[in-house]
Design an enzyme around this catalytic site. Structure first.
Site, short mmCIF file in Angstrom:
data_model
loop_
_atom_site.label_atom_id
_atom_site.label_comp_id
_atom_site.label_asym_id
_atom_site.label_seq_id
_atom_site.Cartn_x
_atom_site.Cartn_y
_atom_site.Cartn_z
N LYS A 171 -19.21 66.26 41.72
CA LYS A 171 -19.67 65.04 42.59
C LYS A 171 -18.72 63.98 42.51
O LYS A 171 -18.52 63.27 43.44
CB LYS A 171 -21.18 64.84 42.57
CG LYS A 171 -21.59 64.30 41.04
CD LYS A 171 -23.04 64.13 40.96
CE LYS A 171 -23.50 63.57 39.78
NZ LYS A 171 -22.82 64.77 38.56
N ARG A 185 -30.84 59.30 39.10
CA ARG A 185 -30.97 60.60 38.26
C ARG A 185 -32.45 61.06 37.90
O ARG A 185 -32.58 61.89 37.44
CB ARG A 185 -30.16 60.44 37.10
CG ARG A 185 -28.75 61.28 37.25
CD ARG A 185 -28.05 60.88 35.85
NE ARG A 185 -27.06 61.74 35.47
CZ ARG A 185 -25.74 61.56 35.65
NH1 ARG A 185 -25.47 60.64 36.32
NH2 ARG A 185 -24.90 62.43 35.22
N ARG A 201 -12.40 69.72 31.77
CA ARG A 201 -12.32 68.37 32.38
C ARG A 201 -11.96 67.62 31.66
O ARG A 201 -11.80 67.42 30.23
CB ARG A 201 -13.96 68.41 32.75
CG ARG A 201 -14.05 67.25 33.80
CD ARG A 201 -15.47 67.66 34.16
NE ARG A 201 -16.55 66.72 33.34
CZ ARG A 201 -17.61 66.23 33.82
NH1 ARG A 201 -17.77 65.92 35.22
NH2 ARG A 201 -18.56 65.42 33.27
N ARG A 226 -14.11 63.95 27.43
CA ARG A 226 -15.25 63.05 26.87
C ARG A 226 -15.91 63.74 25.86
O ARG A 226 -16.15 65.23 25.74
CB ARG A 226 -16.14 63.04 28.31
CG ARG A 226 -15.76 61.90 29.43
CD ARG A 226 -16.31 62.20 30.58
NE ARG A 226 -17.78 62.45 30.45
CZ ARG A 226 -18.80 62.71 31.59
NH1 ARG A 226 -18.17 62.46 32.81
NH2 ARG A 226 -19.86 62.86 31.52
N ARG A 241 -27.13 68.65 28.87
CA ARG A 241 -27.00 67.95 29.95
C ARG A 241 -27.72 68.75 31.29
O ARG A 241 -28.10 68.25 32.09
CB ARG A 241 -25.45 67.44 30.33
CG ARG A 241 -25.21 66.19 29.37
CD ARG A 241 -23.72 66.19 29.13
NE ARG A 241 -23.22 65.60 30.49
CZ ARG A 241 -21.80 65.61 30.84
NH1 ARG A 241 -21.16 66.44 29.82
NH2 ARG A 241 -21.52 65.47 31.80
P1 ADP Z 1 -21.51 63.96 35.03
O1 ADP Z 1 -20.23 64.26 34.77
O2 ADP Z 1 -22.55 64.65 33.76
O3 ADP Z 1 -22.29 63.83 36.10
P2 ADP Z 1 -21.47 60.90 34.44
O4 ADP Z 1 -20.34 60.59 34.23
O5 ADP Z 1 -22.22 60.80 36.00
O6 ADP Z 1 -21.53 62.49 34.19
O7 ADP Z 1 -22.66 60.50 33.54
C1 ADP Z 1 -22.21 60.48 32.07
C2 ADP Z 1 -23.60 59.94 31.30
O8 ADP Z 1 -23.98 58.73 31.54
C3 ADP Z 1 -24.69 60.88 31.56
O9 ADP Z 1 -24.82 62.04 30.77
C4 ADP Z 1 -25.97 59.84 31.16
O10 ADP Z 1 -26.18 59.70 29.86
C5 ADP Z 1 -25.48 58.58 31.60
N1 ADP Z 1 -25.83 58.16 32.95
C6 ADP Z 1 -25.01 58.06 34.12
N2 ADP Z 1 -25.63 57.68 35.31
C7 ADP Z 1 -26.90 57.80 34.90
C8 ADP Z 1 -28.28 57.54 35.52
N3 ADP Z 1 -28.29 57.25 36.91
N4 ADP Z 1 -29.44 57.29 34.87
C9 ADP Z 1 -29.24 57.69 33.31
N5 ADP Z 1 -28.26 58.05 32.74
C10 ADP Z 1 -27.07 58.02 33.44
#
Ligand code: ADP
Ligand code: ZN
Length: 210
Positions: free
Chosen positions: A13, A88, A123, A156, A167
């Site tokens: 996304k 989320r 990634r 990461r 996750r």
């Molecule tokens: P992903 O690649 O898993 O979609 P993101 O970069 O969007 O990862 O998010 C990484 C981490 O940041 C998540 O695993 C969570 O811990 C935190 N995070 C990001 N956005 C949110 C949100 N809207 N609510 C709660 N935690 C979030």
């Protein structure tokens, strides 16, 4: 236009949000990138978020909602925005409604869990600007260096296989219910994200314009 990009971690996304951001000239707002930045800078929100992120858990709603609210109040978000990774949880979606934000469409990028676990090890993310890459599907021009800003590109901590599994579990429990939430409002469009990035981009743009 106000858009939400929904999808499991690693579904792509963020990559698609970057494409649509250029095409529609509206900012892509990634709460994940903002939180990583906050952790790096040692801000109050960053300190509150770090342990949850490292474990692959969601950061508490009130922390993320606060960050997001300030961000969408900025000037560049006046004509619309793409939310990448927010909401989320149902509570976050309700908070968005309480802020008076009208969402035009919710694009779900769908990828099966098995494909996701296979993708995640490749990634990479830029330490400087947060751009995302993949060693196989979306490599940097120079190995280990971000095309956009020249900073180092790294893996990461939360992309370790054990953390990815947790996750994904969190996604199915807490975030996937948002599909029904927005489908009930007639706003959900699902795009298959399993093919090549460019193919998914075509489908994504068609879903937004259609
Ligand atoms: P992903 O690649 O898993 O979609 P993101 O970069 O969007 O990862 O998010 C990484 C981490 O940041 C998540 O695993 C969570 O811990 C935190 N995070 C990001 N956005 C949110 C949100 N809207 N609510 C709660 N935690 C979030
Ligand atoms: Zn960069």
């Amino acid at each position: 236009m106000n858009l939400i990009f929904l999808g499991a971690p690693g579904a792509g996304k963020g990559t698609q949000a970057e494409v649509v951001c250029k095409e529609l000239n509206i900012p892509a707002i990634s709460t994940g990138n903002m939180l990583r930045e906050a952790v790096k800078n040692g801000t109050k929100a960053g300190l509150a978020a770090k342990e949850f992120m490292d474990r692959g858990d969601l950061v508490p709603d009130e922390v993320v909602i606060g960050i997001l609210k300030d961000r969408i109040a900025e000037d560049d978000a006046k004509n619309g925005f793409i939310l990448d990774g927010f909401p989320r949880t149902v509570a976050q979606a309700e908070a968005l409604e309480k802020m008076g934000v009208n969402i035009d469409k919710v694009i779900e990028i769908h990828v099966a869990d098995e494909a996701i676990t296979a993708r995640m090890s490749g990634r990479r993310v830029c330490e400087g600007c947060g751009n995302s890459y993949h060693i196989e599907y979306k490599p940097t021009k120079v190995e280990g260096i971000c095309d956009a800003c020249g900073a180092k590109v790294v893996q990461r901590i939360d992309d370790k296989p054990e953390t990815v599994i947790s996750r994904l579990k969190t996604y199915h429990e807490k975030t996937a219910p948002l599909k029904d939430f927005y489908a009930a409002k007639g706003k959900l469009v699902t795009v298959e994200g399993q093919d090549e990035i460019a193919e998914t981009s075509k489908l994504t743009l068609a879903a937004i314009k259609g």
